[in-house]
Design a protein around this motif. Sequence first.
Motif, PDB file in Angstrom:
ATOM      1  N   ARG A 153      14.627   8.353 -13.456  1.00  0.00           N
ATOM      2  CA  ARG A 153      14.514   7.778 -14.795  1.00  0.00           C
ATOM      3  C   ARG A 153      15.871   7.877 -15.494  1.00  0.00           C
ATOM      4  O   ARG A 153      16.725   8.672 -15.093  1.00  0.00           O
ATOM      5  CB  ARG A 153      13.448   8.518 -15.631  1.00  0.00           C
ATOM      6  N   PRO A 154      16.090   7.076 -16.556  1.00  0.00           N
ATOM      7  CA  PRO A 154      17.359   7.158 -17.283  1.00  0.00           C
ATOM      8  C   PRO A 154      17.606   8.561 -17.837  1.00  0.00           C
ATOM      9  O   PRO A 154      16.657   9.331 -18.049  1.00  0.00           O
ATOM     10  CB  PRO A 154      17.173   6.156 -18.426  1.00  0.00           C
ATOM     11  N   VAL A 155      18.872   8.870 -18.086  1.00  0.00           N
ATOM     12  CA  VAL A 155      19.262  10.157 -18.664  1.00  0.00           C
ATOM     13  C   VAL A 155      19.953   9.888 -19.997  1.00  0.00           C
ATOM     14  O   VAL A 155      20.902   9.105 -20.070  1.00  0.00           O
ATOM     15  CB  VAL A 155      20.201  10.935 -17.722  1.00  0.00           C
ATOM     16  N   TYR A 156      19.437  10.524 -21.053  1.00  0.00           N
ATOM     17  CA  TYR A 156      20.008  10.362 -22.390  1.00  0.00           C
ATOM     18  C   TYR A 156      20.886  11.583 -22.677  1.00  0.00           C
ATOM     19  O   TYR A 156      20.409  12.619 -23.126  1.00  0.00           O
ATOM     20  CB  TYR A 156      18.894  10.202 -23.423  1.00  0.00           C
ATOM     21  N   ASP A 157      22.169  11.424 -22.370  1.00  0.00           N
ATOM     22  CA  ASP A 157      23.102  12.543 -22.454  1.00  0.00           C
ATOM     23  C   ASP A 157      24.403  12.082 -23.115  1.00  0.00           C
ATOM     24  O   ASP A 157      24.460  11.020 -23.740  1.00  0.00           O
ATOM     25  CB  ASP A 157      23.362  13.118 -21.067  1.00  0.00           C
ATOM     26  N   ARG A 158      25.448  12.875 -22.938  1.00  0.00           N
ATOM     27  CA  ARG A 158      26.740  12.576 -23.549  1.00  0.00           C
ATOM     28  C   ARG A 158      27.273  11.217 -23.098  1.00  0.00           C
ATOM     29  O   ARG A 158      27.808  10.450 -23.907  1.00  0.00           O
ATOM     30  CB  ARG A 158      27.716  13.695 -23.198  1.00  0.00           C
ATOM     31  N   ASP A 159      27.127  10.907 -21.817  1.00  0.00           N
ATOM     32  CA  ASP A 159      27.603   9.611 -21.318  1.00  0.00           C
ATOM     33  C   ASP A 159      26.871   8.458 -21.993  1.00  0.00           C
ATOM     34  O   ASP A 159      27.463   7.410 -22.269  1.00  0.00           O
ATOM     35  CB  ASP A 159      27.432   9.526 -19.802  1.00  0.00           C
ATOM     36  N   ASN A 160      25.584   8.650 -22.217  1.00  0.00           N
ATOM     37  CA  ASN A 160      24.805   7.623 -22.903  1.00  0.00           C
ATOM     38  C   ASN A 160      25.346   7.374 -24.299  1.00  0.00           C
ATOM     39  O   ASN A 160      25.502   6.226 -24.739  1.00  0.00           O
ATOM     40  CB  ASN A 160      23.331   8.031 -22.955  1.00  0.00           C
ATOM     41  N   VAL A 161      25.649   8.449 -25.020  1.00  0.00           N
ATOM     42  CA  VAL A 161      26.187   8.307 -26.380  1.00  0.00           C
ATOM     43  C   VAL A 161      27.504   7.540 -26.360  1.00  0.00           C
ATOM     44  O   VAL A 161      27.712   6.615 -27.155  1.00  0.00           O
ATOM     45  CB  VAL A 161      26.409   9.690 -27.028  1.00  0.00           C
ATOM     46  N   LEU A 162      28.381   7.905 -25.433  1.00  0.00           N
ATOM     47  CA  LEU A 162      29.708   7.287 -25.394  1.00  0.00           C
ATOM     48  C   LEU A 162      29.664   5.828 -24.943  1.00  0.00           C
ATOM     49  O   LEU A 162      30.642   5.088 -25.128  1.00  0.00           O
ATOM     50  CB  LEU A 162      30.631   8.097 -24.480  1.00  0.00           C
ATOM     51  N   SER A 163      28.526   5.401 -24.373  1.00  0.00           N
ATOM     52  CA  SER A 163      28.384   3.990 -23.974  1.00  0.00           C
ATOM     53  C   SER A 163      27.961   3.102 -25.147  1.00  0.00           C
ATOM     54  O   SER A 163      28.081   1.875 -25.075  1.00  0.00           O
ATOM     55  CB  SER A 163      27.346   3.860 -22.850  1.00  0.00           C
ATOM     56  N   ARG A 226      -2.166   6.617 -30.029  1.00  0.00           N
ATOM     57  CA  ARG A 226      -2.209   6.550 -28.572  1.00  0.00           C
ATOM     58  C   ARG A 226      -0.958   5.817 -28.084  1.00  0.00           C
ATOM     59  O   ARG A 226      -0.706   4.681 -28.510  1.00  0.00           O
ATOM     60  CB  ARG A 226      -3.448   5.775 -28.107  1.00  0.00           C
ATOM     61  N   PRO A 227      -0.152   6.422 -27.234  1.00  0.00           N
ATOM     62  CA  PRO A 227       1.073   5.753 -26.762  1.00  0.00           C
ATOM     63  C   PRO A 227       0.737   4.593 -25.831  1.00  0.00           C
ATOM     64  O   PRO A 227      -0.190   4.691 -25.017  1.00  0.00           O
ATOM     65  CB  PRO A 227       1.812   6.865 -26.019  1.00  0.00           C
ATOM     66  N   ILE A 228       1.472   3.497 -25.935  1.00  0.00           N
ATOM     67  CA  ILE A 228       1.163   2.328 -25.106  1.00  0.00           C
ATOM     68  C   ILE A 228       2.354   1.831 -24.292  1.00  0.00           C
ATOM     69  O   ILE A 228       2.208   0.929 -23.486  1.00  0.00           O
ATOM     70  CB  ILE A 228       0.618   1.155 -25.954  1.00  0.00           C
ATOM     71  N   ASP A 229       3.524   2.367 -24.481  1.00  0.00           N
ATOM     72  CA  ASP A 229       4.696   1.875 -23.763  1.00  0.00           C
ATOM     73  C   ASP A 229       5.636   3.030 -23.443  1.00  0.00           C
ATOM     74  O   ASP A 229       6.189   3.653 -24.336  1.00  0.00           O
ATOM     75  CB  ASP A 229       5.413   0.820 -24.607  1.00  0.00           C
ATOM     76  N   PHE A 230       5.801   3.298 -22.151  1.00  0.00           N
ATOM     77  CA  PHE A 230       6.674   4.380 -21.691  1.00  0.00           C
ATOM     78  C   PHE A 230       7.917   3.828 -20.980  1.00  0.00           C
ATOM     79  O   PHE A 230       8.577   4.558 -20.246  1.00  0.00           O
ATOM     80  CB  PHE A 230       5.913   5.299 -20.725  1.00  0.00           C
ATOM     81  N   SER A 231       8.237   2.549 -21.210  1.00  0.00           N
ATOM     82  CA  SER A 231       9.301   1.916 -20.432  1.00  0.00           C
ATOM     83  C   SER A 231      10.686   2.498 -20.691  1.00  0.00           C
ATOM     84  O   SER A 231      11.607   2.291 -19.898  1.00  0.00           O
ATOM     85  CB  SER A 231       9.321   0.408 -20.679  1.00  0.00           C
ATOM     86  N   ALA A 232      10.868   3.230 -21.804  1.00  0.00           N
ATOM     87  CA  ALA A 232      12.171   3.848 -22.087  1.00  0.00           C
ATOM     88  C   ALA A 232      12.187   5.336 -21.770  1.00  0.00           C
ATOM     89  O   ALA A 232      13.173   6.020 -22.053  1.00  0.00           O
ATOM     90  CB  ALA A 232      12.554   3.635 -23.548  1.00  0.00           C
ATOM     91  N   CYS A 233      11.108   5.863 -21.182  1.00  0.00           N
ATOM     92  CA  CYS A 233      11.059   7.308 -20.934  1.00  0.00           C
ATOM     93  C   CYS A 233      12.174   7.723 -19.976  1.00  0.00           C
ATOM     94  O   CYS A 233      12.615   6.954 -19.119  1.00  0.00           O
ATOM     95  CB  CYS A 233       9.691   7.725 -20.395  1.00  0.00           C
ATOM     96  N   GLY A 234      12.637   8.945 -20.170  1.00  0.00           N
ATOM     97  CA  GLY A 234      13.717   9.454 -19.338  1.00  0.00           C
ATOM     98  C   GLY A 234      13.992  10.903 -19.663  1.00  0.00           C
ATOM     99  O   GLY A 234      13.216  11.552 -20.379  1.00  0.00           O
ATOM    100  N   TYR A 235      15.081  11.421 -19.161  1.00  0.00           N
ATOM    101  CA  TYR A 235      15.431  12.811 -19.407  1.00  0.00           C
ATOM    102  C   TYR A 235      16.334  12.919 -20.634  1.00  0.00           C
ATOM    103  O   TYR A 235      17.308  12.175 -20.777  1.00  0.00           O
ATOM    104  CB  TYR A 235      16.152  13.392 -18.191  1.00  0.00           C
ATOM    105  N   GLY A 236      15.999  13.860 -21.496  1.00  0.00           N
ATOM    106  CA  GLY A 236      16.794  14.048 -22.695  1.00  0.00           C
ATOM    107  C   GLY A 236      16.352  15.283 -23.455  1.00  0.00           C
ATOM    108  O   GLY A 236      15.438  16.009 -23.026  1.00  0.00           O
ATOM    109  N   PHE A 237      16.974  15.515 -24.589  1.00  0.00           N
ATOM    110  CA  PHE A 237      16.586  16.628 -25.454  1.00  0.00           C
ATOM    111  C   PHE A 237      15.286  16.276 -26.186  1.00  0.00           C
ATOM    112  O   PHE A 237      15.126  15.156 -26.673  1.00  0.00           O
ATOM    113  CB  PHE A 237      17.692  16.924 -26.473  1.00  0.00           C
ATOM    114  N   TYR A 238      14.387  17.253 -26.276  1.00  0.00           N
ATOM    115  CA  TYR A 238      13.131  17.010 -26.985  1.00  0.00           C
ATOM    116  C   TYR A 238      13.385  16.642 -28.451  1.00  0.00           C
ATOM    117  O   TYR A 238      12.650  15.836 -29.035  1.00  0.00           O
ATOM    118  CB  TYR A 238      12.216  18.237 -26.876  1.00  0.00           C
ATOM    119  N   LEU A 239      14.435  17.204 -29.035  1.00  0.00           N
ATOM    120  CA  LEU A 239      14.746  16.868 -30.426  1.00  0.00           C
ATOM    121  C   LEU A 239      15.212  15.423 -30.576  1.00  0.00           C
ATOM    122  O   LEU A 239      15.068  14.832 -31.648  1.00  0.00           O
ATOM    123  CB  LEU A 239      15.807  17.825 -30.989  1.00  0.00           C
ATOM    124  N   PHE A 240      15.758  14.831 -29.512  1.00  0.00           N
ATOM    125  CA  PHE A 240      16.115  13.411 -29.574  1.00  0.00           C
ATOM    126  C   PHE A 240      14.859  12.568 -29.688  1.00  0.00           C
ATOM    127  O   PHE A 240      14.835  11.552 -30.402  1.00  0.00           O
ATOM    128  CB  PHE A 240      16.934  13.027 -28.338  1.00  0.00           C
TER     129      PHE A 240
END
Length: 327
Positions: A153-163, A226-240
């Motif tokens: 799955r996608p990763v929401y990290d420092r590289d993501n921010v800089l993109s 009730r959640p209906i769309d998980f298409s953006a789910c990925g790894y990241g900070f819970y606070l994000f």
Amino acid sequence: MRVGWDDESIAREALKQFPVQGERLVYLGKRDNVTFRVKTKQESLNYLMKLHYAAKGSHSKKTVESELFWLEALAADTDLTVPSLVRSRDNGLTTEVAVHASGETVVVTLHRWVEGELLDREPTPGEARSLAQLMAALHRHAMEWNAPAGFTRPVYDRDNVLSLPGPLKRLPELNVISGEAYACLERTAHRIAAGLQRQPVANHTWGLIHSDLHESNYVVDRGRPRPIDFSACGYGFYLFDVAESFLHLSPENRREFWSAYREERQLRETDAKSLDLFFVWAILRNFAFLANNPAEHTSLSELIPKVAKSYFENYLKDEPVLGIGNS
């Protein structure tokens, strides 16, 4: 694409590969993917079909299937109502339909329809608290679940921010925003990236997140989201994840949400500056997403300068943004 094959033709062909007797297809919309509601003779039994045009190549198919693995686990391990997967006739998570003589295919998925109301209003305080409880339940599951081998799955990290400044760089060239406004966005991205290096990465702070839990991606049934769309789910900070939902809530509902979330997660302390960092990141990501759509440029020309002044400039000066912490 095959001659004469539009999205509905592809959906009808895909439906043959699922153990479902669909009577009618209702087109819902197109973003990265195309979605249909599949209606059956039973009024209460409907399905959601998604044509994953954004998924190209084996890696992208693995990414889609990884989302489905988590959904299946959530359905099995929790009492949450999530879009439960309908496997194909050969027990596959997905199916594929050839759309071109060259053999090019589109990945297709099918889920049971989740009943509820899409909100066209601000949630009530009670609904905001329920939304926080839902998010906390997702995070608790993520902390305990062991993803299978090959889970991607996608990763929401420092590289993501800089993109993120990339899609925004065109806006001054198109006279949507000033060069000065863009420079503020770029400085903000670099400050967020630097701040992320100070965030602790541990099981209770980082893991699988929904990443897009707002009013277009959940429905409300008897006051319960009730959640209906998980298409953006990925790894990241819970606070994000929290910050992404904050983006779509009033200041009062943010406080309700945060209070309920802290109770559910039994969080004793959270630095208010950390919440500010993730909230500003969520805004920046939203701007980068909207920048790719020319139809949004007029609204961005008004919104970005206002937000830069009220949020980004405060963040850059190390001043409070949200005003939410441990209170």
